[in-house]
Design an enzyme around this catalytic site. Structure first.
Site, PDB file in Angstrom:
ATOM      1  N   HIS A 141     -12.650   8.246  13.414  1.00  0.00           N
ATOM      2  CA  HIS A 141     -11.741   7.363  14.111  1.00  0.00           C
ATOM      3  C   HIS A 141     -10.296   7.753  14.668  1.00  0.00           C
ATOM      4  O   HIS A 141      -9.705   8.774  13.994  1.00  0.00           O
ATOM      5  CB  HIS A 141     -11.254   6.608  13.203  1.00  0.00           C
ATOM      6  CG  HIS A 141     -12.124   4.916  12.008  1.00  0.00           C
ATOM      7  ND1 HIS A 141     -12.417   5.237  11.219  1.00  0.00           N
ATOM      8  CD2 HIS A 141     -13.068   4.716  13.017  1.00  0.00           C
ATOM      9  CE1 HIS A 141     -13.341   4.383  10.613  1.00  0.00           C
ATOM     10  NE2 HIS A 141     -13.847   3.819  12.009  1.00  0.00           N
TER      11      HIS A 141
ATOM     12  N   TYR B 116     -17.869   1.830  -0.065  1.00  0.00           N
ATOM     13  CA  TYR B 116     -16.549   2.949   0.082  1.00  0.00           C
ATOM     14  C   TYR B 116     -16.567   1.262   0.368  1.00  0.00           C
ATOM     15  O   TYR B 116     -17.134   0.118   0.777  1.00  0.00           O
ATOM     16  CB  TYR B 116     -16.761   3.213   1.739  1.00  0.00           C
ATOM     17  CG  TYR B 116     -15.708   3.514   2.046  1.00  0.00           C
ATOM     18  CD1 TYR B 116     -14.228   4.198   1.311  1.00  0.00           C
ATOM     19  CD2 TYR B 116     -14.988   2.706   3.338  1.00  0.00           C
ATOM     20  CE1 TYR B 116     -13.011   4.496   1.522  1.00  0.00           C
ATOM     21  CE2 TYR B 116     -13.779   3.184   3.450  1.00  0.00           C
ATOM     22  CZ  TYR B 116     -12.693   3.563   2.477  1.00  0.00           C
ATOM     23  OH  TYR B 116     -11.607   3.196   3.288  1.00  0.00           O
TER      24      TYR B 116
ATOM     25  N   HIS C 113       1.142  -1.428   0.451  1.00  0.00           N
ATOM     26  CA  HIS C 113      -0.029  -0.263  -0.096  1.00  0.00           C
ATOM     27  C   HIS C 113       0.781   1.534   0.132  1.00  0.00           C
ATOM     28  O   HIS C 113       1.882   1.667   0.562  1.00  0.00           O
ATOM     29  CB  HIS C 113      -1.152  -0.275   1.546  1.00  0.00           C
ATOM     30  CG  HIS C 113      -1.915  -0.725   1.277  1.00  0.00           C
ATOM     31  ND1 HIS C 113      -3.379  -0.535   0.566  1.00  0.00           N
ATOM     32  CD2 HIS C 113      -2.255  -1.994   1.319  1.00  0.00           C
ATOM     33  CE1 HIS C 113      -4.175  -1.375   1.051  1.00  0.00           C
ATOM     34  NE2 HIS C 113      -3.433  -2.860   1.653  1.00  0.00           N
TER      35      HIS C 113
ATOM     36  N   HIS D 225      -5.267  -0.552  11.290  1.00  0.00           N
ATOM     37  CA  HIS D 225      -4.211   0.442  11.824  1.00  0.00           C
ATOM     38  C   HIS D 225      -4.398   1.603  12.999  1.00  0.00           C
ATOM     39  O   HIS D 225      -5.797   1.734  13.560  1.00  0.00           O
ATOM     40  CB  HIS D 225      -3.557   1.132  10.380  1.00  0.00           C
ATOM     41  CG  HIS D 225      -4.428   1.781  10.256  1.00  0.00           C
ATOM     42  ND1 HIS D 225      -6.057   1.921   8.894  1.00  0.00           N
ATOM     43  CD2 HIS D 225      -4.649   4.007  10.287  1.00  0.00           C
ATOM     44  CE1 HIS D 225      -6.456   2.936   8.386  1.00  0.00           C
ATOM     45  NE2 HIS D 225      -6.125   3.510   9.343  1.00  0.00           N
TER      46      HIS D 225
ATOM     47  N   HIS E 179      -9.020   0.639  13.778  1.00  0.00           N
ATOM     48  CA  HIS E 179      -9.546   0.682  12.685  1.00  0.00           C
ATOM     49  C   HIS E 179      -9.396   0.306  11.777  1.00  0.00           C
ATOM     50  O   HIS E 179      -8.085  -0.232  11.429  1.00  0.00           O
ATOM     51  CB  HIS E 179     -10.814   2.251  12.696  1.00  0.00           C
ATOM     52  CG  HIS E 179      -9.516   2.817  12.558  1.00  0.00           C
ATOM     53  ND1 HIS E 179      -8.398   3.666  12.582  1.00  0.00           N
ATOM     54  CD2 HIS E 179      -9.327   4.304  11.039  1.00  0.00           C
ATOM     55  CE1 HIS E 179      -8.062   4.490  12.770  1.00  0.00           C
ATOM     56  NE2 HIS E 179      -8.396   4.683  10.920  1.00  0.00           N
TER      57      HIS E 179
ATOM     58  N   GLU F 292      -9.794  11.229  12.568  1.00  0.00           N
ATOM     59  CA  GLU F 292      -9.660  10.382  10.932  1.00  0.00           C
ATOM     60  C   GLU F 292     -11.372  10.563  10.605  1.00  0.00           C
ATOM     61  O   GLU F 292     -12.322   9.906  10.987  1.00  0.00           O
ATOM     62  CB  GLU F 292      -9.637   9.654   9.947  1.00  0.00           C
ATOM     63  CG  GLU F 292      -8.481   9.082  10.234  1.00  0.00           C
ATOM     64  CD  GLU F 292      -8.078   7.596   9.835  1.00  0.00           C
ATOM     65  OE1 GLU F 292      -8.598   6.976   9.129  1.00  0.00           O
ATOM     66  OE2 GLU F 292      -5.958   7.461  10.029  1.00  0.00           O
TER      67      GLU F 292
HETATM   68 FE   LIG Z   1      -7.979   5.291   9.024  1.00  0.00          FE
END
Ligand SMILES: [Fe+2]
Length: 404
Positions: free
Chosen positions: A324, A309, A251, A294, A330, A300
């Site tokens: 979050h 999503y 990622h 993470h 999350h 966020e």
């Molecule tokens: Fe996040």
């Protein structure tokens, strides 16, 4: 209706100012008086802090038959942090309205508004001209600029307000000159004016130190015949975002999806970033492709303009939101984890017909009483979407390597 020109205003890191040539100066008005705050607040201590993952069902728009609500009376502060008086912080507001602003305009002495319409288009009259902003577009109206909004249906959207700093394009680093949100795609209004007397009084509403005030005047404030400068409102169509992503494995950090940033004085740490998750190709090999689980130092807030999503199969709906907070864990829900773990890693389209976004901040956000209680939209069962996750750890499934 939507006459716009291109702008370099968001990319020029220099003094921002504009000269406005008006029929009458703005100073011709009766004194400002305090008015009802509605659900606008900057009191971050209304309720105690809550480190839990929070998710909201779509915020309900009032029916015009029940109550006529315009953009200003439909502002609801959801969360925020920092201090307006020292010009450091942010707020997230939800707007829920069903009526155009009639002989009313608004300006914000506290900061800039980044407006994300989710349902219904906005025809925004500003002192610089008019902008039509539809869902999947955003606009920024900077501190002090007067505007009035016409709506055409029951209308909903999100606002990121930043105090004491302006939005700008992120530094591109090794990406170089082109990519992400390109300067050529930002549009600003061309001058437009009306020389209109309002015998009953035109109401100018001001948010000043977090409180609302109103003053009457006898003429429309949109009496700017010409202007020049680089301090302007602007809009941007999210479809123009040039996505960059991993084309090998693993990622890239979500910061590659940053459209605009409001920097803090600490390098690399923003007061707020506006980040989107647009339609794109997923091609990474040997990689669990949805966002990874993470915990991190940022707060966020996420919203959904349309679609589904990729990390949540249900429960995160257009017009809703999630928060979050710093170091709160999350990631994808259990259904998403199972599907993505079994998926064949062929190139695939991700998020077609979808536009999710994030307001990400280095500050710790407090949620308002409206957000937690009065809105009645908090999803008390959010945590359950991770409960079915189970261990897949099989320590004996592979022979240990003899050599590195
Ligand atoms: Fe996040």
């Amino acid at each position: 209706m939507n006459v716009l020109q291109r702008t370099l205003a968001v990319q020029v890191p220099c003094l921002k100012d504009s000269w406005l040539y008006r029929i009458l100066p703005s100073v011709s008005h009766k004194p400002f008086e305090s008015i009802d705050q509605g659900h606008v607040t900057h009191n971050w201590d209304e309720v105690g802090p809550d480190p839990n993952q929070l998710r909201w069902k779509p915020f309900e728009i009032p029916k015009p038959s029940q109550k006529k609500v315009d953009f200003v009376s439909g502002l609801h502060t959801l969360c925020g942090a920092g201090d307006i008086r020292s010009n450091n912080g942010l707020a997230v507001h939800i707007f829920l309205c069903n009526t155009s602003m009639e002989n009313r305009c608004f300006y914000n002495s506290d900061g800039d508004f980044l407006i994300v319409p989710q349902k219904g288009k906005l025809l925004i009259y500003t002192e610089f001209g008019k902008m039509l902003v539809q869902p999947n577009e955003i606009c920024v109206i900077q501190r002090g600029m007067r505007f009035s909004i016409d709506v055409f249906e029951e209308t909903r959207g999100y606002i990121l307000e930043v105090y004491g700093v302006h939005f700008e394009l992120p530094d591109l680093g090794p990406i170089g000159a082109n990519g992400l949100a390109n300067p050529r795609d930002f549009l600003i209004p061309v001058a437009w004016y009306e020389d209109r007397q309002v015998p009953g009084g035109y109401t100018v509403i001001n948010k000043y130190q977090g409180k609302l005030f109103a003053a009457k005047q006898l003429v429309s404030p949109f009496n700017v015949v010409a202007w020049h400068g680089n301090y302007t409102p602007y809009k941007y169509n999210l479809e123009n975002f040039m996505v960059i992503n991993s084309v090998a494995f693993d990622h890239a950090d979500p910061s590659i999806f940053t459209v605009l940033t409001a920097k803090s004085v600490r390098p690399g740490v923003a007061i707020a970033d506006f980040v989107i998750f647009p339609p794109r190709w997923g091609v990474a090999d040997k990689t669990f492709r949805p966002p990874y689980y993470h915990r991190n130092c940022m707060s966020e807030f996420m919203g959904l303009i349309r679609g589904h999503y990729e990390a949540k199969q249900g429960g995160f709906l257009p017009g809703g939101g999630s928060l979050h907070s710093a170091m709160t864990p999350h990631g994808p829900d259990a259904d998403c984890f199972e599907k993505a773990s079994k998926a064949k890693l062929a190139p695939e389209r991700i998020a077609d017909g979808t536009m999710a976004f994030m307001f990400e901040s280095s500050l710790n956000l407090a949620v308002t009483k409206w957000g937690l209680k009065t809105s009645n939209c908090l999803d008390e069962n959010y945590y359950k979407c991770w409960e079915p996750l189970k261990s897949h750890f099989t320590p004996n499934s592979r022979k240990p390597a003899e050599f590195n």
